[in-house]
Scaffold this active site. Structure first.
Site, short mmCIF file in Angstrom:
data_model
loop_
_atom_site.label_atom_id
_atom_site.label_comp_id
_atom_site.label_asym_id
_atom_site.label_seq_id
_atom_site.Cartn_x
_atom_site.Cartn_y
_atom_site.Cartn_z
N LYS A 58 37.76 33.84 44.56
CA LYS A 58 38.43 34.81 45.42
C LYS A 58 39.93 34.56 45.36
O LYS A 58 40.38 33.42 45.41
CB LYS A 58 37.95 34.66 46.87
CG LYS A 58 38.73 35.48 47.87
CD LYS A 58 38.86 34.73 49.18
CE LYS A 58 39.93 35.33 50.07
NZ LYS A 58 41.28 34.82 49.82
N THR A 97 46.91 28.32 49.78
CA THR A 97 45.73 27.61 50.29
C THR A 97 45.90 26.10 50.15
O THR A 97 45.54 25.34 51.06
CB THR A 97 44.47 28.08 49.55
OG1 THR A 97 44.28 29.48 49.78
CG2 THR A 97 43.24 27.34 50.06
N ARG A 148 55.66 37.25 38.54
CA ARG A 148 55.48 37.68 39.92
C ARG A 148 56.78 38.19 40.52
O ARG A 148 56.77 38.88 41.53
CB ARG A 148 54.97 36.53 40.79
CG ARG A 148 53.73 35.84 40.28
CD ARG A 148 52.46 36.62 40.56
NE ARG A 148 51.34 35.75 40.27
CZ ARG A 148 50.72 35.02 41.18
NH1 ARG A 148 51.06 35.08 42.43
NH2 ARG A 148 49.73 34.23 40.83
N LYS A 164 42.96 33.07 36.98
CA LYS A 164 41.60 33.29 37.50
C LYS A 164 40.57 33.18 36.37
O LYS A 164 39.51 32.59 36.54
CB LYS A 164 41.51 34.67 38.15
CG LYS A 164 42.33 34.85 39.41
CD LYS A 164 41.79 34.04 40.57
CE LYS A 164 42.58 32.79 40.84
NZ LYS A 164 42.07 31.98 41.95
#
Length: 263
Positions: A58, A97, A148, A164
């Protein structure tokens, strides 16, 4: 181009010119996927075959108070989905995270592969930091003007999806934030980014889905790494704010769907 740059055969100024050309001219989905896969294979490719079951990753594009991984991932794991997640740090004004996890005294965000696999196979979930060897071309290209920090959808999408794909999951769920507190400010831009990333994932052989979620207001009631960890724990106990709880239920449900658990 990616291989030559990673190997030091192409200098920064030539890669900068290439990235500028992409910003002006764009790329179609086949070109973007080809670049993404080259970036993914420019470093270590994680092999998660030692973990039982369908692995679902995710990713959130981030925003103020976004602590959803700390909630949705354990929810999915509790329903039988192995979560072997390698997370990153914050790129802007909010913590990632890994930053949040490191506010927990004694939490290790770096584990040997064998221990990482053992934890996931035993309790169903482990969250660690991304290896510096994943998608090294993306990391290097950040130094010459890029991904980015640009307004180019192909560059943003390839930056996210290369890591990912390299992380080795069987399926990928994308939480694309939209609004004043998000990386993508308009719904139209967020949908375009989501469609590009889903297209890359599907062409790379990964089941991929995306949700467009609101970031015009902070998510939940707290912002700040340690405070967000506390709020995440409260939410897992059923005592969290309504907006955060509802979003995490949707995220965990879609992780289950991607893993084939549709009942």
């Amino acid at each position: 181009m990616v291989q030559g740059y990673t190997q030091g055969e192409i200098p920064d100024y030539q890669m900068s010119a290439f990235l500028m050309a992409v910003c002006f001219q764009g790329m179609n989905i086949e070109e973007t996927t080809a670049m993404t896969l080259s970036m993914a294979h420019s470093g270590q490719m994680s092999d998660l075959s030692g973990i039982q079951g369908v692995k679902v990753d995710k990713h959130s594009t981030g925003g103020v108070g976004d602590k959803t991984t700390l909630i949705a991932a354990p929810m999915a794991a509790a329903c039988g989905i192995p979560v072997a997640k390698m997370s990153g740090r914050g790129l802007g004004f909010t913590g990632g995270t890994v930053d949040k996890l490191e506010s927990i005294p004694g939490y290790r965000t770096t584990l040997p592969k064998e221990e990482f696999f053992e934890i996931v196979n035993t309790i169903g979930i482990s969250l660690i930091g991304q290896s510096g060897e994943l998608a090294v071309a993306d990391k290097r290209s950040m130094h010459c003007g890029c991904n980015r920090d640009s307004d180019s959808l192909p560059l943003i999408a390839s930056s996210i999806m290369s890591k990912k794909i390299a992380a080795g999951a069987d399926a990928i769920l994308l939480d694309v934030k939209t609004g004043s507190g998000a990386f993508m400010k308009t719904r139209e831009d967020s949908i375009a980014l989501a469609q590009t990333m889903v297209g890359i994932g599907e062409q790379a052989g990964r089941r991929t889905a995306a949700l467009i979620t609101d970031m015009d207001t902070p998510l939940g009631n707290t912002a700040g790494n340690a405070l967000e960890v506390i709020e995440a724990l409260d939410t897992l106990k059923g005592e969290g704010p309504k907006d955060l709880t509802e979003l995490c239920i949707h995220l965990a449900g879609n992780m289950l769907y991607l893993a084939g658990k549709r009942n």
